[in-house]
Each structure stands twice: as structure tokens, then as C-alpha cells.
Design a protein around this motif. Sequence first.
Motif, short mmCIF file in Angstrom:
data_model
loop_
_atom_site.label_atom_id
_atom_site.label_comp_id
_atom_site.label_asym_id
_atom_site.label_seq_id
_atom_site.Cartn_x
_atom_site.Cartn_y
_atom_site.Cartn_z
N GLY A 150 -8.90 8.69 3.17
CA GLY A 150 -8.00 8.05 2.23
C GLY A 150 -8.25 8.53 0.82
O GLY A 150 -9.40 8.72 0.40
N ASP A 151 -7.20 8.73 0.07
CA ASP A 151 -7.34 9.29 -1.27
C ASP A 151 -8.07 8.37 -2.24
O ASP A 151 -8.77 8.83 -3.14
CB ASP A 151 -5.97 9.66 -1.84
N ARG A 174 -3.99 -0.70 6.64
CA ARG A 174 -3.37 0.17 5.65
C ARG A 174 -2.44 1.19 6.31
O ARG A 174 -1.74 1.93 5.63
CB ARG A 174 -4.43 0.90 4.82
N LYS A 175 -2.46 1.21 7.63
CA LYS A 175 -1.58 2.10 8.38
C LYS A 175 -1.09 1.37 9.62
O LYS A 175 -1.88 0.74 10.33
CB LYS A 175 -2.32 3.38 8.81
N ARG A 224 -8.50 14.03 3.96
CA ARG A 224 -7.77 13.02 3.18
C ARG A 224 -7.18 11.96 4.09
O ARG A 224 -7.13 10.77 3.75
CB ARG A 224 -6.67 13.71 2.37
N HIS A 225 -6.71 12.38 5.26
CA HIS A 225 -6.12 11.44 6.20
C HIS A 225 -7.16 10.47 6.74
O HIS A 225 -6.89 9.28 6.94
CB HIS A 225 -5.48 12.22 7.36
N HIS A 248 0.82 -1.21 0.00
CA HIS A 248 0.00 0.00 0.00
C HIS A 248 0.86 1.26 0.00
O HIS A 248 0.59 2.20 0.74
CB HIS A 248 -0.93 0.00 1.21
N GLU A 274 -0.87 4.63 -0.36
CA GLU A 274 -1.44 5.32 0.80
C GLU A 274 -0.52 6.41 1.32
O GLU A 274 -0.95 7.32 2.02
CB GLU A 274 -1.73 4.31 1.91
#
Length: 354
Positions: free
Chosen positions: A326-327, A234-235, A322-323, A178, A181
Amino acid sequence: MADYSQRWKALAPDTAATPAIFVPFNSSAENLYTGSNLDQDDYAPSDCESGISASGTQNVQELQQFSGKELIRMDEGDKIHETIKKKVVSSLSSCGFNAQVETIQRNDFSGIMSRARQLSFGIYEKAMERNCNGNANVKYAWYSAPKHEIDSILSHGFGLPTSTGAHGRGVYLFPVDHIGESMQSLVADEDGLRHVLLCRVILGRMEAVPVGSGMYNPSSEEFDSGVDNLLSPRKYIVWTSSMNTRILPDFVVSFRTSYSHGGFQGIPQTCKRPNSDWMPFATLINALSKFLPPDAITLITKHHSEHKKQKITRHEMIQRVRHIAGDKLLIMVIKSYREKDPRFHYTSGYVSNH
């Protein structure tokens, strides 16, 4: 004494369907530390460590991109180089970006302080194994930042985050699949290059950290690190109290990017973003509510309200949205809106302020 050269060999096996560099180190085949004692010699870097491969040791160059003198430029064709390059290109391609990898540099850990950091990482990995029933949960992950910050990390280690992220105060890293991200943190340098660190990370026992959390440490002694989602993270969040003992930068990857659709050259700060005619914020919130949990929508609404009251700038509001969302999700939502409104086109913003 543990032979660190074996770790590099594990990164580029001669025969393997899946490159081992992107397989977690918690399997017995990948686990470097097998001794039962926390003796210093067990973690001393081997003199062989400076050589990943024959081609890698032949090409030692002090690049001008970073002030650190412990980076070895890897040759194209080197197995590890090609594994990392393929991962960067394929992952960014899935997000709609063309990526051209310019250089991959390996941290040589030849200086006294950097070797001390490497030694400390090894000690903490072994300690985490003991504390977690033999599984330290060590993974590779991306860390993206402007060039000057990466330069500072290589020289001095991670510094305190300047702001609290969506899931609390810590260092945010992204799984190897990812890298897209991380695009919101990627800022091109004066040469048009973007840089990411590929790090080893000791995650230990992970806990899901809710959006809007003000956490800066684990919620209890049962946990060691945080994630946005336990089932499909994803984080990764490494708390600041342990960021320089549980994160070890191994590689610096420098690349150029362009958007792959419509001839859009050079990416903005992350993924493509809409501007005029802008998508009304109320419409965006309504659309996001179909995908995000209520607490995330509440937080987005709060940030919008803070902006309307001039407590935060429009740029800060957009970055926070956005944070949280997520884009990838924002692009999907905005693309759907764009298809319904032919006046809408992409330039340099996300949504209108209203």
C-alpha cells in the motif's frame, strides 16, 4: 413494482447528519427490496429513475469524455453531487492530495442492455438477501482505471483482469472512505483528468483473502466475496465469475489532482514516489517487516528475487510491492528514510534494485 426513484431519494435525504449515499444499503431504511417473491416486476427500473433531482434532470448532456450515451451530468449544488464531491476531496486530502472535481455523471441506465444489467443486479441483490439471512451487504465502492477501461465497462461491463492481484484474481474495489487506495490505478487522460467509478457492490458474506492467494472463486460455499482485512477492509474483491452481476456502476467522477506538499504538481501514478538517491531494497524490506505479516514480506522478497533474475521488469516489481504494502505505508517508510538521509529526494521511483 419497486420504485427505483426511492433509491435516489435515499442518496440525498433532506435531513441527515451523515449522507445516506455512504451508508450501507443493508439497513431496513435503505433496503429497497422488501417483497418476498423474485418476480421480474420487482426489479424493473421505474420511469422516474432518470431524475435524481430537479436540477439533475434539467441538465442532460452527452459528454465527450466517454462514448456511452447514458451519462447525465449532475449540476453543482445538487445534493448527491456535493456529497460525492466532498467525499472525494476529503479522502484524497487525507492522503496528501489536492483534488478538484470537474464533473460527476450519473449512469442513466436508459439503454436496453444497461437496463438489463440493472435488472440483473436487483435480482442478485434479492437472492443474496435470501441466502444471507436478509443482509445482502450492499455497499458503495470505488473502481479506478484508465479512461478507456472505464469507457469499456460502461458500454460492455467488466472484462477479465489481465493479471492476478495480491489477493487473487478478481475485481478490486475500494471503500468510499479509501479512494486514496485506488490512486495506483489512476492514469491521467489527454486532458489531465482522472476518472473513477462509484459502484454499488453486492458483497454478501466476506472472507479474508491472504496476500499471495491465487484464488479466483470463494474458498467455499460459505462465502461470496473477499476482503484484505475483515475488521478494517481497504479492498473488496469480487470474483470474476460474478463481477457483472454484483457490481453496478452508478456514477463517474472526473477530477484533477496535485500533491499538496512542496508544490509537487500533478501526481505520479499514485502517491509521491522516491527516486534518487534511492532507498536500498534490503532496507525497505527490513522496514516493512515491522508493519507487514511474514507472508507479505516473503512475497515481496520473492518479487525482488524474480526481478534480479530478470523474470519480471523493475516496473512490475515496484507495482507488486505497492499492491502488497500500500502506498500509504510505503510513503511513511520512505519519508522516514528520507529524513535520515538528506540526499534523498522525490521524483519517479520507489527503491533501488539492490
